[in-house]
Enzyme design. Structure first.
Site, mmCIF file in Angstrom:
data_model
loop_
_atom_site.group_PDB
_atom_site.id
_atom_site.type_symbol
_atom_site.label_atom_id
_atom_site.label_comp_id
_atom_site.label_asym_id
_atom_site.label_seq_id
_atom_site.Cartn_x
_atom_site.Cartn_y
_atom_site.Cartn_z
ATOM 1 N N THR A 39 1.637 -4.302 4.323
ATOM 2 C CA THR A 39 1.423 -4.630 5.740
ATOM 3 C C THR A 39 0.933 -6.068 5.942
ATOM 4 O OG1 THR A 39 -0.858 -3.819 5.679
ATOM 5 C CG2 THR A 39 0.833 -2.240 6.375
ATOM 6 N N ASP A 40 0.293 -6.642 4.911
ATOM 7 C CA ASP A 40 -0.458 -7.880 5.148
ATOM 8 C C ASP A 40 0.391 -9.089 5.521
ATOM 9 O OD1 ASP A 40 -2.874 -6.648 4.923
ATOM 10 O OD2 ASP A 40 -3.247 -7.224 2.848
ATOM 11 N N THR B 208 0.831 -1.207 0.000
ATOM 12 C CA THR B 208 0.000 0.000 0.000
ATOM 13 C C THR B 208 0.864 1.253 0.000
ATOM 14 O OG1 THR B 208 -1.812 -1.103 1.114
ATOM 15 C CG2 THR B 208 -1.728 1.262 1.369
ATOM 16 N N SER C 162 1.441 -7.505 -0.920
ATOM 17 C CA SER C 162 2.117 -8.546 -0.121
ATOM 18 C C SER C 162 1.240 -9.753 0.192
ATOM 19 C CB SER C 162 2.717 -7.957 1.164
ATOM 20 O OG SER C 162 1.758 -7.830 2.180
#
Ligand code: SIN
Length: 321
Positions: free
Chosen positions: A94-95, A14, A61
């Protein structure tokens, strides 16, 4: 005095995402902006160089793959060996950031700082969080004495072992659980609460560039009405390891437990973690299924894959003698 280089590796996420509308913080496409363009939009970085930048990947990710992990570890290892490099910052979605953090700590064991950073809002947002996170990550990578793999998000420094994404929307999306954060970044200065991650790991070290076959390790969960059917299906498909996100302190529905015992007897490696967000499974002397030593299910899976890879490498070496 001339500063050493900081390496900034881009992988997407992101933090490199774009939406059509500035007020849209969720309907964006991740991994659209290259690392150089992303950094050019942060004028304050001019005072923190020199930098070496490299685009290692450009992905959301959620799509993280073994191939990207291997490529990232190879580049991290290369830059860590260079005397002119002080540390490394990696921009990442972030995932799956917590899995990459654990993987890099386990494989690279860096004596220099390797700082993963990210954003919850795309580049195009009215108030994007990426630029401040990058500045904070650079401050961490420039800190004398910093070492190991850490994640920096929303002014907080989390260690690779403990970091976990705990919120799908808030800017402060990560937690270090019971362990607490390593520290905070405040106006470019660090306020440290505990030690940096250290290089000692329970896995044997592995040569990441030589891996031809990644062992299949899957995660299953205990829940009301759980059965052994999923276990059998995974055994039939050739899984070599299973991590079970057990309930509470490692408890399992009796049917799922019977299936896991059978899988163990058939030679699969099985590890118990907990689906609780904080805490760890506390082992008992007669446990048949070992616990994850405090690792979350996703990190326990990485650890088990690395254990199996180390076993494979030992087997290969023994066959060569
Ligand atoms: C990703 O993980 O690449 C997308 C989500 C995010 O970075 O917040």
């Amino acid at each position: 005095m001339k500063l050493q280089n900081l390496v900034i590796l881009g992988t997407g996420g992101t933090i490199a995402g774009r939406a059509l509308n500035a007020s849209d913080n969720i309907g964006y496409t991740a991994a659209q902006v290259g690392i150089d363009q992303l950094l050019a939009a942060i004028p304050a970085l001019a005072e923190c160089g020199p930098f070496i930048t490299e685009q290692v990947a450009q992905i959301d990710s959620k799509d993280m793959s073994f191939a990207v992990w291997a490529q990232l570890a190879v580049r991290v290892n290369y830059f860590l060996t260079r005397d002119d490099v002080q540390g490394i910052v990696i921009t990442h979605g972030t995932d799956t950031l917590e899995e990459t953090a654990y993987f890099l700590q386990a494989v690279c064991r860096p004596a220099k700082p390797v700082v993963l950073t990210c954003a919850m809002r795309p580049v195009t947002a009215l108030a994007p969080d990426g630029p401040q996170n990058v500045l904070d990550a650079v401050a961490v990578a420039r800190h004398q004495g910093a070492q190991g793999v850490v994640a920096v998000c929303a002014g907080t420094i989390h260690g690779a072992w403990d970091v976990q994404k705990v919120h799908p929307y808030k800017l402060d999306a990560f937690s270090s659980g019971d362990a607490g954060p390593i520290g905070y970044v405040e106006e470019g200065r660090l306020r440290l609460m505990r030690n940096w991650p250290f290089a000692q790991m329970r896995h044997a070290s592995i040569a990441i560039e030589n891996i031809a076959n990644w062992p299949r390790v899957e995660i299953i969960m205990n829940y009301a009405g759980a059965s052994a059917a999923i276990v059998q299906a995974l055994v039939d498909q050739g899984a070599r390891g299973l991590v079970v996100a057990a309930t509470g302190n490692g408890t399992l529905h009796h049917e799922l437990q019977a299936g896991l015992f059978k899988a163990q007897a058939a030679g699969l490696k099985v590890v118990r973690s907990t689906r609780c967000i904080d805490g760890r499974v506390l082992p008992l002397p007669n446990d048949v299924i070992p616990d994850s030593e405090g690792l979350s299910p996703v990190k326990a899976r990485v650890a088990l894959m690395l254990d199996l890879l180390a076993e494979d490498a030992q087997g290969l070496a023994a066959r060569r003698v």
